[in-house]
Write an enzyme that holds these catalytic residues in place. Structure first.
Site, mmCIF file in Angstrom:
data_model
loop_
_atom_site.group_PDB
_atom_site.id
_atom_site.type_symbol
_atom_site.label_atom_id
_atom_site.label_comp_id
_atom_site.label_asym_id
_atom_site.label_seq_id
_atom_site.Cartn_x
_atom_site.Cartn_y
_atom_site.Cartn_z
ATOM 1 N N ARG A 149 0.817 -1.221 0.000
ATOM 2 C CA ARG A 149 0.000 0.000 0.000
ATOM 3 C C ARG A 149 0.847 1.265 0.000
ATOM 4 O O ARG A 149 0.412 2.304 -0.485
ATOM 5 C CB ARG A 149 -0.988 -0.040 1.165
ATOM 6 C CG ARG A 149 -2.175 -0.937 0.864
ATOM 7 C CD ARG A 149 -2.961 -1.275 2.085
ATOM 8 N NE ARG A 149 -2.329 -2.327 2.855
ATOM 9 C CZ ARG A 149 -2.503 -2.511 4.153
ATOM 10 N NH1 ARG A 149 -3.275 -1.694 4.829
ATOM 11 N NH2 ARG A 149 -1.904 -3.509 4.771
ATOM 12 N N GLU B 127 4.445 -10.332 15.648
ATOM 13 C CA GLU B 127 3.915 -10.905 16.891
ATOM 14 C C GLU B 127 4.241 -12.401 16.946
ATOM 15 O O GLU B 127 4.681 -12.920 17.968
ATOM 16 C CB GLU B 127 2.399 -10.674 16.968
ATOM 17 C CG GLU B 127 1.877 -10.903 18.363
ATOM 18 C CD GLU B 127 0.367 -10.709 18.449
ATOM 19 O OE1 GLU B 127 -0.166 -10.936 19.538
ATOM 20 O OE2 GLU B 127 -0.260 -10.339 17.432
#
Ligand code: PRP
Length: 176
Positions: A64, A101
């Site tokens: 993006r 994560e």
């Protein structure tokens, strides 16, 4: 630049709950991209912010970030440079790995993408944990460039990504 650009951005970025996984609220920029006035104002605001800084290269972060970085590069008369996810660039690359994560991610840039001493603006859509941005800054410096700025459409302040980018001039058009 419209005075209320941050409000326009907030209105045209859609929150999508539980995407891509339960508990995550995804910032969907597609409504903003569909509004040429807001999209154009975002590109102009970032370009205007850096116009005095002599930018040689605008680095966009897949995917993006490319959407914003390419027109900003054109507006500044600078070279567009993609930082891509692992295995996508065809020539010799530098790579940087950062923690997610769960697990790690790797991004790459062509070794010859930055001119010696080139002045570089990095552009992305969203700053979240800052892992992608940190990797991009490190790639540019290893390639011999100077990071003169790092602009994002939206900073998710609660994730504290800014702390990982304390050594660059971070510019966010909106902060949530
Ligand atoms: C998103 C976003 C940033 C990055 C921010 O990209 O566009 O590049 O995550 O996250 P961070 O600050 O925690 O590193 P994503 O990896 O989802 O890729 P995409 O643009 O290809 O969808």
């Amino acid at each position: 630049m419209p005075q209320d650009l941050d409000r326009l951005i907030a209105k045209s970025v859609r929150d999508v709950p539980d995407f891509p996984e339960p508990g995550v609220v995804f910032k969907d920029i597609t409504p903003l991209l569909a509004d040429s006035e807001v999209f154009g104002a975002v590109v102009a605001a970032v370009a205007d912010h850096h116009r005095g800084a002599t930018v040689d290269h605008v680095v966009g972060l897949e995917a993006r970030g490319f959407i914003f970085a390419a027109p900003i590069a054109l507006a500044l008369g600078a070279a567009f440079v993609p930082v891509r996810k692992s295995g996508k660039l065809p020539s010799d690359t530098l790579s940087a790995t950062y923690d997610l994560e769960y697990g790690t991610a790797t991004v790459e840039m062509h070794t010859d993408a930055i001119a010696p001493g080139g002045r570089v603006l990095i552009v992305d859509d969203v700053l979240a944990t800052g892992g992608t941005g940190r990797a991009a800054v490190d790639l540019v410096r290893r390639a011999g460039g100077t990071v003169v700025g790092f602009s994002v459409l939206m900073e998710l302040a609660f994730l504290q990504g800014r702390e990982k980018l304390a050594d660059v001039e971070l510019h966010a058009l909106s902060v949530v």
